[in-house]
Write an enzyme that holds these catalytic residues in place. Structure first.
Site, mmCIF file in Angstrom:
data_model
loop_
_atom_site.group_PDB
_atom_site.id
_atom_site.type_symbol
_atom_site.label_atom_id
_atom_site.label_comp_id
_atom_site.label_asym_id
_atom_site.label_seq_id
_atom_site.Cartn_x
_atom_site.Cartn_y
_atom_site.Cartn_z
ATOM 1 N N PRO A 24 -29.796 -17.512 -25.046
ATOM 2 C CA PRO A 24 -28.648 -18.382 -24.759
ATOM 3 C C PRO A 24 -28.778 -19.722 -25.469
ATOM 4 O O PRO A 24 -29.827 -20.354 -25.439
ATOM 5 C CB PRO A 24 -28.700 -18.539 -23.238
ATOM 6 N N THR A 26 -26.258 -23.189 -26.045
ATOM 7 C CA THR A 26 -24.975 -23.846 -25.857
ATOM 8 C C THR A 26 -24.415 -24.299 -27.195
ATOM 9 O O THR A 26 -25.077 -25.000 -27.957
ATOM 10 C CB THR A 26 -25.133 -25.059 -24.927
ATOM 11 N N ALA A 55 -24.973 -20.669 -21.627
ATOM 12 C CA ALA A 55 -24.841 -21.016 -20.215
ATOM 13 C C ALA A 55 -23.380 -21.167 -19.824
ATOM 14 O O ALA A 55 -22.602 -21.822 -20.508
ATOM 15 C CB ALA A 55 -25.601 -22.303 -19.934
ATOM 16 N N HIS A 151 -29.791 -19.218 -14.658
ATOM 17 C CA HIS A 151 -30.374 -20.361 -15.364
ATOM 18 C C HIS A 151 -31.122 -21.244 -14.357
ATOM 19 O O HIS A 151 -30.524 -22.008 -13.609
ATOM 20 C CB HIS A 151 -29.271 -21.165 -16.053
ATOM 21 N N ALA A 153 -33.683 -23.291 -15.429
ATOM 22 C CA ALA A 153 -34.533 -24.078 -16.330
ATOM 23 C C ALA A 153 -33.858 -25.373 -16.762
ATOM 24 O O ALA A 153 -32.740 -25.695 -16.358
ATOM 25 C CB ALA A 153 -34.877 -23.235 -17.566
ATOM 26 N N HIS A 154 -34.593 -26.151 -17.566
ATOM 27 C CA HIS A 154 -34.076 -27.255 -18.378
ATOM 28 C C HIS A 154 -33.380 -28.379 -17.612
ATOM 29 O O HIS A 154 -32.443 -28.998 -18.107
ATOM 30 C CB HIS A 154 -33.143 -26.707 -19.464
ATOM 31 N N TYR A 156 -31.475 -28.396 -14.910
ATOM 32 C CA TYR A 156 -30.217 -28.180 -14.209
ATOM 33 C C TYR A 156 -30.498 -27.887 -12.734
ATOM 34 O O TYR A 156 -31.622 -28.015 -12.271
ATOM 35 C CB TYR A 156 -29.407 -27.101 -14.906
ATOM 36 N N ARG A 203 -34.261 -17.337 -15.699
ATOM 37 C CA ARG A 203 -34.894 -18.156 -16.733
ATOM 38 C C ARG A 203 -35.511 -19.405 -16.106
ATOM 39 O O ARG A 203 -34.854 -20.106 -15.334
ATOM 40 C CB ARG A 203 -33.860 -18.577 -17.776
ATOM 41 N N ARG A 243 -41.237 -26.553 -27.642
ATOM 42 C CA ARG A 243 -42.012 -26.732 -28.859
ATOM 43 C C ARG A 243 -43.063 -27.840 -28.729
ATOM 44 O O ARG A 243 -44.142 -27.764 -29.304
ATOM 45 C CB ARG A 243 -41.084 -27.060 -30.021
#
Length: 290
Positions: A24, A26, A55, A151, A153-154, A156, A203, A243
């Site tokens: 995924p 965006t 997403a 989702h 993760a990240h 949210y 995720r 990363r």
């Protein structure tokens, strides 16, 4: 196991384990006319390959970016159908990633310009938001998607509960690692009951700190959540390694999780960045995403 070896992911026979998954991403290019979206995803489809859509918001107030898709209205459900049909025509499998922005949204994306709902306030009614994930999953299957990717993760909404850097609650949704995993598990529970566990993946990004959602000990909640998800017998666990973080941390999480987890839950690491070129040779992951 060589990356070009076919892989059986639950009921889905995937043609190979490398580049078989379009992760995924965006794109900020979604409008009501989704003809271009059908072309975009069809171009990235391979026979028996797995794609995860970008997403997709589950409610009006759950968005936070411009030109991103939703799946809470009948109009949106109908607009998605030709996109899914285009992927299936090329022989691919297609999952919808369902999300809610949580408090990192902006007033511009909220009904009547209200402040985004924060998980730390009484306005965040857990049952209501859990149900929104259920409705989003139901709509995704109605569209024709083969499954959903939750989702978590990240930075949210689900990740906001998981990380002690932003979760300052003092009730059953905050404090201990078990409490911070509660919302993710409630969402997983209703979604699997609605559409079947074989259609559901989740995720997570234990080591990421997007939107200040960091954790003082990321390995512990990552492992705790992986164990707690075992009874649901999900299709996969989608683990993301940023990363800028050490690749060894993800290997440690996967190794410790798989060594201690029941065999009923298959750990699937879909590493979306190229920090782990060796991931296919050390048995830490079953599928590598690019």
């Amino acid at each position: 196991m060589p990356l070009l070896t076919p892989y059986q992911l639950g009921p889905f026979h995937l043609s190979h384990r490398s580049k078989l998954l379009q992760h995924p991403a965006t794109g900020f290019r979604f409008f009501l006319d989704l003809h271009h979206a059908a072309i975009y995803y069809a171009q990235r489809t391979t026979p028996d390959g797995l794609l995860i859509a970008e997403a997709t918001a589950i409610t009006e107030g759950g968005n936070g970016y411009p030109c991103t898709p939703g799946i809470w209205t009948r109009e949106q459900v109908e607009a998605w159908k030709p996109v899914v049909k285009a992927v299936h025509y090329k022989g691919g499998y297609f999952f919808c990633q369902i999300w809610h922005f949580g408090h990192v949204s902006h007033t511009a994306y909220q009904p009547i310009g209200a402040a985004p709902v924060s998980l730390t306030t009484k306005r965040f009614k857990h049952g209501q938001y859990v149900e929104l994930y259920c409705i989003g999953a139901h709509n995704a299957i109605d569209v024709g998607f083969d499954g959903v990717d939750i989702h978590g993760a990240h930075g949210y909404s689900i990740d906001q509960f998981l990380k002690d850097g932003v979760n300052d609650r003092s009730d059953k949704y905050g404090g201990s690692v078990e409490n911070r995993c509660r919302f993710a598990l409630e969402v997983t529970d209703v979604v699997t009951k609605e559409i079947g566990s074989w259609r559901v993946g989740i995720r997570i990004s234990p080591f990421a700190d997007y939107a200040d959602a960091s954790d003082s000990d990321p390995i512990t909640p990552g492992i705790q959540l992986a164990h707690a998800l075992n009874p649901f017998n999900l299709l996969y666990l989608h683990c993301v390694e940023p990363r800028m973080k050490s690749p060894g941390l993800l290997f440690m999480l996967l190794s410790r999780s798989t060594n201690r987890s029941p065999s009923t839950f298959k750990i699937l690491s879909l590493v979306t960045l190229t920090t782990l070129p060796w991931i296919d040779t050390n048995a830490a992951a079953d599928v590598k995403a690019t």
